[in-house]
Design an enzyme around this catalytic site. Structure first.
Site, PDB file in Angstrom:
ATOM      1  N   ASP A  92      -5.827  -0.310 -17.744  1.00 43.12           N
ATOM      2  CA  ASP A  92      -5.428  -0.647 -16.384  1.00 43.12           C
ATOM      3  C   ASP A  92      -6.346  -1.752 -15.874  1.00 43.12           C
ATOM      4  OD1 ASP A  92      -4.191  -0.402 -13.837  1.00 43.12           O
ATOM      5  OD2 ASP A  92      -5.831   0.862 -13.162  1.00 43.12           O
ATOM      6  N   THR A 105      -6.928  -2.588 -11.963  1.00 45.35           N
ATOM      7  CA  THR A 105      -7.605  -2.238 -10.724  1.00 45.35           C
ATOM      8  C   THR A 105      -8.410  -0.957 -10.887  1.00 45.35           C
ATOM      9  OG1 THR A 105      -5.815  -3.254  -9.469  1.00 45.35           O
ATOM     10  CG2 THR A 105      -7.282  -1.766  -8.286  1.00 45.35           C
TER      11      THR A 105
END
Length: 1276
Positions: free
Chosen positions: A410, A412
């Protein structure tokens, strides 16, 4: 407890009762005095929990049944049972039972202790007191948790733990709000709001359970912590509710004096118990391969036993008459040769059973426990800021960390800090850069401890009046320095507002900041002092806000605040907002995400201060000091399908119903009034503003900022109430509730008026670029799956070195194609599929042009979410997978959680690669669980990812050492230990060779106690310590040379060929260990144990010295135990006894000569092979060990030179094919470049000079160098 069905999460009886739409719950109070069989909710599980498996009487049979689920235990019990048959026994029957009985007993004791601890925990939990309403006593009385039933009314006081899943019907808070801490459930320390079921009762009136006559209809029990749906039915009126009205078992009530409700789920049906899973069990790839090798050992055992049986039959037929030493059966008859052969087959199974390494499984568990211990104790993986060390939640896949080929990450919170800084905004097409806000870290965050201390930006901020002894902590990410032009515009709008001349643009400025302040689900806590954040502040975003007395101007001078200028500071014109200066009160913000906190603080910086937020209203103070209190009519929460959220409020003065919406541009722009799809009717002004805003959004994305659009819409009373009917029906639905709620939200979010957009910076974590670069050098392909805009994600990808400027990047983006088609939704999708297919086939056709030896180009792939959804379609999957194999980096944007997991599953299944997924939020859980290895980061978004993961770290940079060092060590240690176990257990071949000299009768020339001690004491500890402690290469060298990690990816440490080589070597060594003593003592009159003792001793030395090549081990225990046994065992193995055998052997010089000669001859081929391989074709790991053995100064200098050379080669992609293949970091770089480029090192007397890099490389890098001139440090 009723039988539990894990697939549905329901009890057997409940499946019959709740086979309809869901669960029906009514009040138990009218039936309080009746028998349990007459209770309406009797079919539901009670609140008592039972996690222990055994009782005093059921422990022995159940535990034995569980242990015999392991085929290995059944196998060895069967072997022990065979030994009780007189015709086939090889040892004393009672002795054969000792090993398996010891294993079963120790395992049973361990299981009993663990179950007893679970029983104590259950008893304590079930006996916890709570308050349950009693009709007879007309009030809440104290009961125990285990007495609670579904349908009871329970009251929970402040700081109490919730005993069951309770539908909230009343709260002491005047707004009907109850704050709940879910740290015990999901690890999140920020408080979650729960509110009373809307329209059920007046929240300010006393709650009377006796008056409750409604029926609760809710969904069946499930383990989804974030979803709950149902409705209250009363007088044919349905009132819907969701997860916002459910108090979860195990959570703690905070900031609320009392909360009451009806129990809907109890005991094992509660969400917390359904999520209470045991540690995850995964089978590693090495373990799966090892099981196949065990089958090979079974095949070898079968062949050896068959040879023994056939040999025994042939041997019997060599006798013309029956020898006198043959013992007849009980009837006096001789056993036929074929039957005797069958008996000998079974006897050989007993005799050679050790060739199947049953102790290997136990040893592997011990080794993995040791590896996990040292990983978790690594100080480099400890986060001092969070006081968190690395966690291992799956104990049996540590070696998989050394075989990773694909990493899915991922963005963020994983690659970035997830600490948002407000950087830019655009309003009505005008962009405000906030250039000074990026430097806020230079001047904020100071600590004031006394009244004379000041804080300032360029020494211009005023002194703040503080109470004695009070201190303030300012969080960098929350403080916003206003843009001066925008601040002047807001001030001008306020001035015009006083005169009644706001104008359209001025009103838009005010509406923009109002949208920032009230469209976030941010709660406020008013207080007189600043309290420290609980849990170190990891989950709560708070800031100290000081309110000055009301002023008509947003610009305040020093005199207006302090009355006197600050000491030592020059008076200047102030440019700071009124609301951000000191005042009598503090407001603490608690937001559900860092984005929301950043937006609220940005609005506050311009004077729009959020004062209070409740489910029914929200209050905002304007720069003028006026407070507006909006009535909250509804909140349309965010979901990944819509990519936006909205709030519907009523204006306090105009009484207008206003919809404020914020979200991604992909979910907002297409819903604007006169949007892009209807260009013929678009107003020119709206089109210009929208186009400018879109350009600004693209600019923000190119700068790596997170973007959000803000809109406004005035809704008529009629349209709102017509829509409200549909909304309430959707909220009260059970089936397809999420779909219906989403549809009603989309119906309201149309014809929006664009206010502006924001750009928020989410900075990269420390050492993220270096970590990704090291992973790529290690041969790991990195894929980033994010929900951000394509431009934002690409900018971050270049910043973190996922993509390089020299990469050939293919971008698949069909969003623009879909947007420009003014047709129904279904047809653009069809067009996109065709376009996507053409792009995919065209890209695959171009790839061979760049994948040649003459021009090897690194390829990157960027895909947007819509295109990814098309590529995951069954028709395009094969082409997509083929494209991914050619890409060094993959970046997927605008992806949903489901798409993340589908990408991981697709590449894992189609390519057969070892995958790792890493994330920090709940949206990453599916991806983490789909990968072979899941890693969770404990960041700003809670602990859902950590709870679903196999390993948990606090920073992305820790992944580098976790894989390149600990993964490498764990894989190599375990692979070598497994091979060594198969090798050493072939020690029983000594018994097999002896059968050729005893008529395959199953006789052993080694005492069986020695054979038991051999595996139990003599050879057990060294391989276990080898698997835990061995370090082939140090951590420093592994981090500097990531290329060494590739060995595990290609299973270089554990191959089928390695297994058969070890078995062949074991057979050869057993031949030597048998025949050297045999030929030495041939013709002598020694007894059977005197012959077997030197064989056993030489075999032990051979096995130990074989391992001593890697580690040292202490072998004197063999002689201690053997001497003691031979001295004490007068009659342990009748008719022959080992009494005083070792003592006699050790007094004979021939014994020492035989042991030494046998060991040398047995190990000579292996030692010679290692010497030749290390001299002629040294491996990368051997060269790395040589580097590791250098003096520290020389080693560091060599590694620096090597790194420079790699970077230099990577900077010249136009090298010749031979040079590029050898030196390019894009390929698998071989450590044949272990030349010493430094003359100083070459002249070192402790090192052997080696040749310089090839002249062709030198000439290609620097034509001025002579062909024979070496590449020294000056040339580098």
């Amino acid at each position: 407890r009723k039988a539990h069905d894990p697939s549905t999460g329901l009890c057997g009886s409940e499946r019959v009762y709740s086979s309809g739409v869901g669960r029906t719950v009514v009040s138990n109070l009218p039936y309080e005095d009746q028998r349990p069989r007459n209770q309406p909710n009797r079919r539901y599980a009670g609140n008592a929990v039972k996690t222990n498996k055994y009782t005093l009487w059921s422990f022995l049979p159940i535990n034995l049944c569980e242990q015999f689920r392991r085929l290995a235990n059944i196998y060895f019990v069967g072997i022990a049972a065979l030994n009780f048959i007189p015709e086939v026994n090889a040892f004393q029957p009672q002795v054969a039972l000792i090993p398996i009985c010891v294993i079963l007993t120790l395992t049973a004791i361990k299981d009993a202790w663990e179950d007893f601890r679970r029983y104590q925990s259950d008893r304590e939990l079930n006996g916890t007191p709570c308050l349950v309403y009693s009709r007879s006593q007309h009030g809440f009385v104290e009961r125990r948790w285990k007495d609670i039933q579904v349908g009871d009314f329970v009251q929970v006081l402040a700081n109490d733990i919730i005993p069951a899943d309770i539908l909230l019907l009343h709260a002491s808070d005047p707004n009907g709000v109850c704050h709940m801490e879910t740290a015990n459930l999901d690890g999140e320390t920020n408080l979650k709001q729960r509110r009373v079921v809307s329209s059920f009762c007046a929240v300010k009136s006393p709650f009377d359970p006796l008056s409750f006559n409604a029926t609760v209809i809710c969904e069946k029990p499930n383990n989804n912590l974030n979803h709950f749906k149902g409705f209250l039915e009363k007088d044919q009126i349905k009132i819907g509710f969701g997860i916002e009205s459910l108090l979860l078992r195990g959570c703690t009530v905070r900031n609320t004096a009392a909360a009451s409700g009806i129990v809907v789920y109890a005991g094992h049906d509660t969400k917390s118990m359904l999520n209470n899973n045991r540690p995850r069990y995964k089978r590693s790839r090495v373990e799966s391969k090892m099981n196949k090798e065990v089958l090979c050992c079974v095949f070898l055992l079968f062949c050896m036993c068959l040879i023994g049986a056939v040999g025994h039959v042939i041997w019997l037929k060599t006798f013309s008459s029956v020898p006198i030493y043959f013992i007849p059966d009980s009837d006096g008859n001789e056993t036929p040769s074929v039957v005797a052969g069958v008996y000998r087959f079974l006897t050989m199974i007993i005799l050679l059973q050790v060739i199947i390494p049953i102790s290997l499984y136990l040893s592997i568990e011990l080794v993995k426990m040791g590896q996990v211990f040292f990983i978790t104790q690594d100080i480099d993986l400890y986060d001092k800021e969070k006081d968190m060390r690395m966690q291992c939640r799956a104990l049996n896949i540590t070696e998989d960390l050394g075989q990773i080929q694909y990493v899915f990450s991922d963005k963020t919170g994983t690659l970035t800090e997830n600490k948002m800084v407000f950087r830019r905004c655009t309003i009505m097409g005008t962009e405000y850069p906030h250039t000074e806000n990026g430097e806020s870290g230079k001047w904020v965050g100071q600590l004031w401890s006394h009244q004379d201390t000041t804080v300032g930006r360029d020494n211009i901020l005023p002194c703040l009046p503080l109470r004695c002894g009070m201190h303030i902590t300012v969080y960098h990410e929350r403080e916003v320095i206003p843009d001066q032009n925008l601040l002047w515009s807001v001030k001008e709008v306020e001035r015009r507002g006083v005169a009644g001349h706001w104008g359209l643009q001025g009103a838009t400025h005010l509406e923009f900041f109002l949208a920032l302040a009230i469209s976030d689900l941010t709660s406020t806590v008013m207080g007189g002092v600043m309290l420290p954040l609980r849990g170190g502040g990891a989950m709560s975003w708070q800031s100290t806000l000081y309110d000055i007395p009301t002023s008509s101007s947003s610009v305040v001078s020093e005199d207006e605040v302090q009355g006197t200028p600050c000491k030592g500071h020059t008076r200047r014109r102030q440019t700071w907002t009124a609301s951000s200066l000191a005042g009598p009160k503090e407001v603490h913000y608690e937001a559900q995400s860092p984005d929301e906190a950043a937006l609220v603080h940005a609005a506050k910086a311009y004077g729009f201060t959020l004062l209070e937020r409740t489910p029914s209203h929200v209050s905002v103070r304007l720069p003028s000091g006026t407070t507006l209190t909006y009535e909250v009519l509804d909140v349309l929460t965010f979901d990944s399908v819509r990519s936006r959220m909205s709030i519907i409020v009523r204006h306090p003065h105009t009484k207008e119903i206003i919809l404020y919406t914020k979200g991604a541009d992909s979910g907002i722009m297409e819903r604007l009034q006169n949007s892009f799809e209807d260009r013929s009717q678009m107003k020119s002004e709206s089109r210009v503003i929208a186009n400018k805003t879109q350009k600004h959004l693209d600019m923000y994305a190119n700068d790596g900022l997170r973007t959000l659009c803000f809109t406004r819409k005035v809704v008529s009373e009629k349209n709102y109430y017509d829509w409200l009917v549909l909304r309430q029906g959707a909220m009260a639905a059970i089936d397809r509730k999420d779909e219906l709620v989403r549809k009603t939200a989309a119906d309201m979010e149309t014809n929006l008026t664009l206010l502006g957009a924001t750009g928020i910076e989410d900075r990269l974590q420390e050492n993220v670029p270096e970590t990704i670069q090291a992973l790529r050098e290690a041969g790991i392909q990195v894929c980033v799956l994010t929900g951000d805009k394509l431009e934002t994600a690409v900018n971050i990808a270049y910043s973190c070195k996922l993509l390089d400027q020299q990469d050939l990047v293919f971008t698949f983006n069909t969003e623009n194609t879909v947007k420009l088609v003014g047709k129904p939704v279904c047809k653009p999708v069809c067009v996109s599929q065709e376009v996507c297919k053409n792009m995919l086939s065209g890209t695959l056709a171009q790839l061979p042009l760049y994948d040649t030896q003459e021009a090897k180009v690194s390829v990157g792939l960027v895909i947007d979410g819509r295109t990814l959804g098309l590529l995951l379609d069954s028709d395009l999957q094969e082409g997509f997978v083929q494209l991914c194999t050619h890409c060094r980096a993959i970046l997927c944007c605008r992806t949903t959680p489901l798409q993340k997991s589908r990408v991981v599953t697709l590449l894992r299944s189609k390519l057969g690669v070892m995958t790792l997924a890493i994330g920090d939020g709940a949206n990453d859980v599916n991806m983490i669980q789909a990968a072979d290895v899941g890693v969770g980061i404990s960041g700003q978004e809670g602990m859902q990812a950590v709870m679903a993961s196999d390993f948990a770290i606090s920073r992305f940079k820790h992944l580098k050492k976790l894989l390149l060092v600990h993964g490498h060590w764990c894989y190599n240690r375990l692979a070598n230990m497994i091979i060594y176990f198969f090798y050493k257990n072939a020690y029983v071949n000594l018994l097999f060779w002896y059968q050729f000299f005893c008529g395959f009768s199953g006789t052993a020339m080694i005492d069986y106690w020695f054979m038991i001690f051999f595996n139990l004491f003599f050879t057990s500890a060294p391989p276990i310590m080898f698997g835990i402690m061995d370090r082939e290469v140090s951590a420093a060298v592994l981090l500097q040379l990531p290329e060494l990690y590739r060995r595990g990816q290609h299973e270089g440490g554990y191959r089928r060929s390695t297994f058969w080589i070890a078995i062949a070597d074991a057979f050869y060594q057993s031949l030597v260990c048998f025949f050297v003593p045999y030929w030495t003592y041939k013709g002598s009159d020694i007894d059977i144990f005197t012959l077997g003792t030197p064989m056993n001793t030489a075999s032990l030395f051979t096995i130990i010295f074989h391992l001593a090549i890697e580690i040292k081990s202490w072998v004197s225990i063999y002689f201690v135990v053997t001497l003691a046994f031979c001295a004490m065992c007068v009659s342990c193995n009748p008719p022959s006894d080992p009494y005083w055998t070792m003592q006699e052997q050790m007094s004979d010089p021939m014994f020492y000569l035989v042991c030494i000669l046998t060991t040398v001859v047995a190990l000579l081929p292996r030692y010679t092979l290692h010497a030749l391989r290390g001299t002629l074709v040294p491996s990368d790991h051997l060269r790395a060990r040589q580097i590791d053995n250098m003096p520290p100064h020389h080693r560091d200098l060599w590694l620096q030179e090597w790194k420079k050379l790699k970077d230099l080669c990577a900077s010249y992609p136009s090298l010749s094919s031979s040079t590029a293949q050898r030196y390019s970091t894009a390929q698998s770089p071989s450590l044949t470049l272990v030349q010493d480029p430094s003359p100083a090192l070459a002249q070192s007397p402790s090192l052997t000079p080696v040749q310089d890099p090839s002249p062709s490389l030198v000439q290609s890098l620097n034509p001025k160098l002579a062909p024979n001139q070496g590449l020294n440090s000056a040339a580098l």
